[in-house]
Design a protein around this motif. Structure first.
Motif, PDB file in Angstrom:
ATOM      1  N   PRO B  67       0.845  -1.193   0.000  1.00  0.00           N
ATOM      2  CA  PRO B  67       0.000   0.000   0.000  1.00  0.00           C
ATOM      3  C   PRO B  67       0.888   1.253   0.000  1.00  0.00           C
ATOM      4  N   ALA B  68       0.423   2.320  -0.656  1.00  0.00           N
ATOM      5  CA  ALA B  68       1.257   3.512  -0.826  1.00  0.00           C
ATOM      6  C   ALA B  68       1.762   4.060   0.504  1.00  0.00           C
ATOM      7  N   ARG B  69       0.908   4.053   1.548  1.00  0.00           N
ATOM      8  CA  ARG B  69       1.318   4.633   2.835  1.00  0.00           C
ATOM      9  C   ARG B  69       2.411   3.805   3.507  1.00  0.00           C
ATOM     10  N   ARG B  72       5.986   4.133   1.110  1.00  0.00           N
ATOM     11  CA  ARG B  72       6.790   5.353   1.252  1.00  0.00           C
ATOM     12  C   ARG B  72       7.668   5.322   2.508  1.00  0.00           C
ATOM     13  N   ARG B 126      18.875  19.802  11.291  1.00  0.00           N
ATOM     14  CA  ARG B 126      17.509  19.945  11.814  1.00  0.00           C
ATOM     15  C   ARG B 126      17.120  18.675  12.588  1.00  0.00           C
ATOM     16  N   ASN B 128      15.626  18.027  15.247  1.00  0.00           N
ATOM     17  CA  ASN B 128      14.307  17.872  15.871  1.00  0.00           C
ATOM     18  C   ASN B 128      13.232  17.398  14.907  1.00  0.00           C
ATOM     19  N   PHE B 129      13.608  17.260  13.633  1.00  0.00           N
ATOM     20  CA  PHE B 129      12.590  16.856  12.653  1.00  0.00           C
ATOM     21  C   PHE B 129      12.884  15.497  12.023  1.00  0.00           C
ATOM     22  N   VAL B 130      13.751  14.733  12.665  1.00  0.00           N
ATOM     23  CA  VAL B 130      14.011  13.366  12.178  1.00  0.00           C
ATOM     24  C   VAL B 130      12.693  12.602  12.176  1.00  0.00           C
ATOM     25  N   PRO B 131      12.360  11.943  11.066  1.00  0.00           N
ATOM     26  CA  PRO B 131      11.054  11.266  10.997  1.00  0.00           C
ATOM     27  C   PRO B 131      10.938  10.139  12.032  1.00  0.00           C
ATOM     28  N   PRO B 132       9.782  10.004  12.653  1.00  0.00           N
ATOM     29  CA  PRO B 132       9.619   8.958  13.680  1.00  0.00           C
ATOM     30  C   PRO B 132       9.942   7.553  13.172  1.00  0.00           C
ATOM     31  N   ARG B 133       9.709   7.306  11.908  1.00  0.00           N
ATOM     32  CA  ARG B 133       9.999   5.966  11.352  1.00  0.00           C
ATOM     33  C   ARG B 133      11.472   5.601  11.493  1.00  0.00           C
ATOM     34  N   HIS B 136      12.542   2.911  13.981  1.00  0.00           N
ATOM     35  CA  HIS B 136      12.399   1.448  13.859  1.00  0.00           C
ATOM     36  C   HIS B 136      12.676   0.915  12.459  1.00  0.00           C
TER      37      HIS B 136
END
Lengths: 81, 405
Positions: B67-69, B72, B126, B128-133, B136
């Motif tokens: 699935p696209a979500r 990505r 930056r 503080n903007f590291v993606p939560p993904r 893991h």
């Protein structure tokens, strides 16, 4: 940045993170949970929105909003302080 | 009641490499001896300014199966894993197996290295903007997690790291899980090793990386067992093999009749003939075969001078100089974590076809002489084959496979 622009940024980020919602109308009375977003997606959307509107805030300051409109209100208020 | 020691067959294959996606492109490209070597171009993997380019092979983008979500958020190694497991899963008919009786062993460690390097570059200013993904999805456990979220795997998932022998050790562990009764079918994945430029710089500094002599001729740089070999050449690849109890799956591509994995005491890259011979002897003894009954050896054969020399000596010392030998890395490059798995896939496909692919660039074989496949594909009936796979850190493995026909 005015409140409606911030709302549009949030909606844009939702569609970026969940491309499946690209065509679905999203209204400000909906919550991200109601849109089917999981907690990691919700975090990513909020962080992406913060960066897009130039706010650098701890996520803990953003708890409370019940829907997208309230989130836009809160971000708008934070951006003015 | 499961039998205590069932025969274990290879019931499904999925493969991806520079020759294309799918096992048909793998066997066709191997038999044709296609040249797909070039200069490495992926972001985060290109040689820095002032440094000689890295040669190798990169694959096309994997097909979109998620699935696209989800897609990505999935790294390249994870998306490629989905595509090869999808192919192997369908072929083996795993939809008809109880999910709790299906296991998964992922061979490979540090597989997201290039994407971690890109993240470090992109978020240095930056933080503080590291993606939560990133918390893991860049761990090696991501591959097993994503696969089990997409396919009905509920027996177990396990990641193992054994350097360039990871794919082969994944097969060994998958077979052990079936033999123990833990599961009835187990997928062994050799994961795509998504190398960063820093990884390649380190391997170049170590002297392991090939190309100085053939820097302007990428197609000639990888030359296992040739006198002009000067180091390994990276090639992106990934393969999944479905191992299954023979009584549930039929003959499949062949039966794993011997498998050995030993430590030889080396810390780093040094090959060790004693360990290699011990692994081969153990695998042959388990298979109940004499060396002369082995028709074909798919060699580890990385194109490094020391590695090729020691392996050639090993094969002769093991009484295997009569057997056909080829080096799959001469066509698809060295997949590192994936190598053992995709080379077993190559072995099985060749056994089924009754044809062996040539070893490219083998113009002047080193001594001792082996029965190399040179020039073009060679037709022959193959009953038993041996796969050698070795890894940095003193890891020696040998697998013995009986063909299905």
């Amino acid at each position: 940045m005015d409140r409606d622009t911030i709302l549009a940024v949030i909606v844009g980020q939702i569609r970026e993170v969940v491309p499946e919602l690209a065509e679905r109308p999203i209204v400000e009375t909906e919550s991200m949970a109601e849109l089917g977003l999981d907690s990691i997606e919700r975090s990513e959307i909020i962080m992406n929105t913060l960066e897009a509107i130039g706010l650098d805030l701890p996520m803990v300051q953003l708890h409370g909003p019940k829907n997208l409109g309230e989130l836009a209100d809160l971000l708008h208020a934070k951006s003015r302080t | 009641m499961p039998s205590p020691a069932p025969d274990i067959v290879f019931a499904g294959i999925g493969a991806a490499c520079g020759l294309g996606f799918g096992k048909a492109s793998l066997i066709d490209g191997l038999l044709a001896g296609r040249d797909v070597f070039s200069t490495l171009q992926r972001p985060g993997r290109q040689a820095p300014d002032g440094v000689a380019p890295f040669l190798g092979i990169e694959m096309a983008d994997p097909p979109s199966l998620l699935p696209a979500r989800v897609e990505r958020t999935a790294g390249l190694a994870a998306r490629v894993a989905i595509s090869v497991v999808d192919e192997a899963w369908r072929e083996a008919g795993l939809d008809n197996v109880d999910p709790e009786r299906i296991g998964l062993v992922v061979g490979g460690s540090n597989v997201f290295s290039r994407e971690i390097a890109l993240l470090a570059r992109d978020y240095a200013a930056r933080p503080n903007f590291v993606p939560p993904r990133a918390g893991h999805a860049l761990l090696d456990s991501e591959i097993g997690g994503l696969l089990a979220s997409h396919f009905a795997i509920r027996g177990f998932t396990l990641g193992i790291g054994a350097a360039s022998a990871s794919g082969a050790v994944a097969i060994l562990q998958a077979a052990a899980a079936i033999r123990s009764g833990r599961v009835d079918a187990c997928i062994a994945l050799g994961a795509l090793q998504d190398l960063s430029a820093m990884d390649l710089l380190g391997m170049r500094a170590l002297g392991a990386l090939g190309a100085p002599r053939f820097a302007d001729r990428p197609g000639q740089a990888c030359r296992p067992f040739d006198r002009d070999h000067d180091g390994f050449v990276f090639g992106e690849s990934c393969a999944a093999l479905v191992l299954c109890r023979a009584d549930l799956a039929g003959p499949g591509y062949g039966t794993l009749i011997g498998a050995a994995h030993v430590a030889d005491g080396q810390r780093g890259p040094e090959p060790d003939g004693t360990g290699q011979r011990r692994a081969i002897a153990q695998a042959l003894a388990q298979a109940g075969l004499r060396p002369q009954e082995v028709d074909y050896v798919n060699a580890h054969a990385t194109s490094t001078p020391k590695g090729d020399d020691v392996e050639a000596d090993t094969l002769v010392a093991c009484g295997l100089d009569h057997a056909w030998v080829n080096a799959t890395k001469s066509i698809i490059g060295h997949g590192l974590a994936a190598a053992g798995a995709i080379e077993v896939a190559a072995l099985l496909l060749q056994m089924r076809d009754g044809q062996l692919h040539p070893t490219r660039n083998l113009d002047n074989p080193i001594v001792p002489p082996l029965r190399h496949v040179i020039g073009g594909a060679q037709s022959c009936h193959l009953r038993h084959a041996l796969k050698t796979s070795f890894g940095f850190g003193g890891i020696d493995t040998a697998l013995v496979i009986r063909g299905a026909s």
